[in-house]
Design a protein around this motif. Structure first.
Motif, PDB file in Angstrom:
ATOM      1  N   VAL A   1      51.097  20.543  -3.123  1.00  0.00           N
ATOM      2  CA  VAL A   1      51.161  21.376  -1.908  1.00  0.00           C
ATOM      3  C   VAL A   1      51.153  20.485  -0.661  1.00  0.00           C
ATOM      4  O   VAL A   1      51.876  20.746   0.305  1.00  0.00           O
ATOM      5  CB  VAL A   1      49.994  22.379  -1.881  1.00  0.00           C
ATOM      6  CG1 VAL A   1      49.904  23.052  -0.513  1.00  0.00           C
ATOM      7  CG2 VAL A   1      50.175  23.428  -2.968  1.00  0.00           C
ATOM      8  N   THR A   2      50.340  19.433  -0.678  1.00  0.00           N
ATOM      9  CA  THR A   2      50.313  18.508   0.453  1.00  0.00           C
ATOM     10  C   THR A   2      51.669  17.856   0.653  1.00  0.00           C
ATOM     11  O   THR A   2      52.128  17.681   1.786  1.00  0.00           O
ATOM     12  CB  THR A   2      49.232  17.432   0.251  1.00  0.00           C
ATOM     13  OG1 THR A   2      47.957  18.058   0.081  1.00  0.00           O
ATOM     14  CG2 THR A   2      49.175  16.483   1.436  1.00  0.00           C
ATOM     15  N   ALA A   3      52.331  17.489  -0.448  1.00  0.00           N
ATOM     16  CA  ALA A   3      53.673  16.902  -0.349  1.00  0.00           C
ATOM     17  C   ALA A   3      54.646  17.885   0.303  1.00  0.00           C
ATOM     18  O   ALA A   3      55.471  17.500   1.144  1.00  0.00           O
ATOM     19  CB  ALA A   3      54.169  16.496  -1.738  1.00  0.00           C
ATOM     20  N   LEU A   4      54.557  19.157  -0.058  1.00  0.00           N
ATOM     21  CA  LEU A   4      55.420  20.182   0.556  1.00  0.00           C
ATOM     22  C   LEU A   4      55.151  20.303   2.051  1.00  0.00           C
ATOM     23  O   LEU A   4      56.076  20.418   2.859  1.00  0.00           O
ATOM     24  CB  LEU A   4      55.194  21.525  -0.142  1.00  0.00           C
ATOM     25  CG  LEU A   4      55.739  21.653  -1.570  1.00  0.00           C
ATOM     26  CD1 LEU A   4      55.244  22.944  -2.209  1.00  0.00           C
ATOM     27  CD2 LEU A   4      57.267  21.616  -1.555  1.00  0.00           C
ATOM     28  N   VAL A   5      53.870  20.287   2.410  1.00  0.00           N
ATOM     29  CA  VAL A   5      53.489  20.381   3.835  1.00  0.00           C
ATOM     30  C   VAL A   5      54.019  19.175   4.599  1.00  0.00           C
ATOM     31  O   VAL A   5      54.548  19.303   5.716  1.00  0.00           O
ATOM     32  CB  VAL A   5      51.960  20.502   3.980  1.00  0.00           C
ATOM     33  CG1 VAL A   5      51.554  20.385   5.441  1.00  0.00           C
ATOM     34  CG2 VAL A   5      51.470  21.817   3.398  1.00  0.00           C
ATOM     35  N   GLU A   6      53.892  17.981   4.008  1.00  0.00           N
ATOM     36  CA  GLU A   6      54.376  16.762   4.665  1.00  0.00           C
ATOM     37  C   GLU A   6      55.891  16.812   4.864  1.00  0.00           C
ATOM     38  O   GLU A   6      56.407  16.443   5.923  1.00  0.00           O
ATOM     39  CB  GLU A   6      53.997  15.538   3.826  1.00  0.00           C
ATOM     40  CG  GLU A   6      52.523  15.184   3.859  1.00  0.00           C
ATOM     41  CD  GLU A   6      52.075  14.688   5.211  1.00  0.00           C
ATOM     42  OE1 GLU A   6      52.780  13.848   5.810  1.00  0.00           O
ATOM     43  OE2 GLU A   6      51.026  15.168   5.691  1.00  0.00           O
ATOM     44  N   ARG A   7      56.605  17.281   3.850  1.00  0.00           N
ATOM     45  CA  ARG A   7      58.066  17.385   3.973  1.00  0.00           C
ATOM     46  C   ARG A   7      58.452  18.375   5.063  1.00  0.00           C
ATOM     47  O   ARG A   7      59.368  18.132   5.863  1.00  0.00           O
ATOM     48  CB  ARG A   7      58.670  17.807   2.633  1.00  0.00           C
ATOM     49  CG  ARG A   7      58.580  16.734   1.555  1.00  0.00           C
ATOM     50  CD  ARG A   7      59.024  17.266   0.198  1.00  0.00           C
ATOM     51  NE  ARG A   7      60.442  17.569   0.169  1.00  0.00           N
ATOM     52  CZ  ARG A   7      61.380  16.710  -0.197  1.00  0.00           C
ATOM     53  NH1 ARG A   7      61.059  15.474  -0.569  1.00  0.00           N
ATOM     54  NH2 ARG A   7      62.653  17.062  -0.209  1.00  0.00           N
ATOM     55  N   HIS A   8      57.749  19.521   5.117  1.00  0.00           N
ATOM     56  CA  HIS A   8      58.030  20.516   6.152  1.00  0.00           C
ATOM     57  C   HIS A   8      57.760  19.940   7.540  1.00  0.00           C
ATOM     58  O   HIS A   8      58.541  20.169   8.480  1.00  0.00           O
ATOM     59  CB  HIS A   8      57.167  21.749   5.912  1.00  0.00           C
ATOM     60  CG  HIS A   8      57.359  22.840   6.929  1.00  0.00           C
ATOM     61  ND1 HIS A   8      58.537  23.539   7.063  1.00  0.00           N
ATOM     62  CD2 HIS A   8      56.511  23.338   7.882  1.00  0.00           C
ATOM     63  CE1 HIS A   8      58.429  24.419   8.038  1.00  0.00           C
ATOM     64  NE2 HIS A   8      57.207  24.320   8.555  1.00  0.00           N
ATOM     65  N   ARG A   9      56.684  19.180   7.667  1.00  0.00           N
ATOM     66  CA  ARG A   9      56.337  18.579   8.959  1.00  0.00           C
ATOM     67  C   ARG A   9      57.411  17.588   9.398  1.00  0.00           C
ATOM     68  O   ARG A   9      57.807  17.552  10.566  1.00  0.00           O
ATOM     69  CB  ARG A   9      54.984  17.878   8.839  1.00  0.00           C
ATOM     70  CG  ARG A   9      54.476  17.259  10.133  1.00  0.00           C
ATOM     71  CD  ARG A   9      53.141  16.578   9.896  1.00  0.00           C
ATOM     72  NE  ARG A   9      52.161  17.538   9.404  1.00  0.00           N
ATOM     73  CZ  ARG A   9      51.035  17.199   8.800  1.00  0.00           C
ATOM     74  NH1 ARG A   9      50.758  15.925   8.590  1.00  0.00           N
ATOM     75  NH2 ARG A   9      50.185  18.122   8.409  1.00  0.00           N
TER      76      ARG A   9
END
Length: 356
Positions: A247-255
């Protein structure tokens, strides 16, 4: 591409720079191997001291003893940094072999929900504390991951997604190790005053102590039943590592995509984290292997030993980056956040064990 070209590429010799870098790592890797052996001997002599905790302590001592610290900052540094990064990820992969989904399912949905709730509340609570105290860089999320899931191993996994510099993981790892070590003495002393029987104490330890070795050292003070209960609860917390990192990886990509859309950075300047880092995928694969029962007990035992050795070498390398004077002078807010997070997970786990 012709066969000759392919063959030429396969057999192309490594560059002198690559060979030189590999040779520069050897002294640090050798020092880590010696430290691992010493840590193992100390653990055998004093079983109450977890093997991995001793490895961290030896690393910190190496970084702060005059004479030795000069070598740590010089000739040993390339190998120690390599150990702290690469060996940590390999150790995380092998950690998956300790966890069977069948054992987790045996807990029942109610207990599983309580454990997941404790992890999530601790994670977001610590993240909020870190931001409230204005901790620099990735310290809030690294502390949150380490305290809520599985200590230094979780911090190493998360840093692979956040692309945190090796040295910036030192403070979170030092603090989570400190609190986990304190728990070995503090929690058994509270067992009587809190009115916990052996089983409830084991569940409390498993739900609140960070590293697996520290869980063993703390829970075994109340007997084998407490230790068994502590380990299954603890390993269920470890299961949360994969979804939280993903989930953190997804958030980082979105950011990153938002920054590109806003024109704040160029797309070519950003290296997006993978949806599932390779070592996290390996961790999941090892869980599946353990659940399917494919590997025989001797192979699991060998993998467990390899995991301990890899993590010990990694933690020695990371501990060797800790300058105690600088840690005390510059990390006061991080220490406060760590102590509050430790209190938070201990309180949540104490409430939770009454419903397990």
């Amino acid at each position: 591409m012709t066969q000759d070209v392919v063959t030429a590429k396969i057999h192309q010799p490594r560059s002198p720079l690559s060979r030189g870098l590999r040779h520069k790592r050897l002294p640090g890797l050798a020092a880590a191997a010696v430290a691992v052996a010493v840590a193992w001997l100390i653990h055998l002599a004093v079983p109450v001291m977890p093997f991995l905790t001793v490895a961290v302590i030896l690393g910190i001592l190496s970084a702060n003893i005059p004479g030795i610290s000069y070598a740590v900052e010089g000739v040993l540094r390339p190998g120690l940094e390599y150990s702290g990064k690469k060996f940590m990820r390999l150790g995380v992969v092998l950690l998956g072999l300790k966890l069977s989904l069948i054992d987790v399912a045996a807990l029942g949905w109610g207990t599983l929900g309580i454990v997941v709730g404790i992890v999530l509340l601790t994670f977001f609570g610590t993240l909020a504390l870190g931001k409230l105290l204005r901790l620099p860089g990735d310290q809030p999320i690294l502390l949150a991951t380490g305290f809520s899931i599985c200590g230094a191993s979780a911090i190493g996994a998360m840093s692979g997604v956040t692309k945190t510099d090796h040295r910036d993981t030192v403070v979170p790892i030092a603090l989570v190790t400190l609190c986990g070590t304190l728990a070995i003495g503090v929690l058994p002393a509270l067992k009587g005053p809190l009115g916990l029987d052996a089983i409830a104490f084991g569940h409390w330890v498993g739900a609140s102590v960070h590293d697996v070795g520290q869980v063993v050292a703390t829970a075994q003070t109340a007997g084998s039943a407490a230790l068994a209960g502590a380990l299954i609860i603890k390993l269920t917390r470890v299961l949360m590592l994969a979804p939280i990192v993903t989930v953190t990886a997804l958030v980082e990509r979105h950011r990153h995509h938002r920054k590109v859309a806003a024109g704040a950075v160029d797309h070519a300047e950003i290296k997006l984290p993978p949806l599932v880092p390779l070592f996290v995928a390996g961790f999941i694969a090892m869980i599946v292997l353990r659940t399917l029962g494919i590997l025989p007990p001797p192979a699991l035992a060998a993998a467990g030993t390899a995991q301990d050795l890899l993590l010990a070498a990694a933690l020695y390398g990371l501990g060797a980056s800790v300058k105690v004077r600088s840690l005390v002078q510059t990390s006061g807010r991080a220490i406060i956040a760590a102590m509050l997070s430790w209190a938070l997970i201990a309180a949540l786990a104490y409430v939770g064990v009454h419903y397990i």
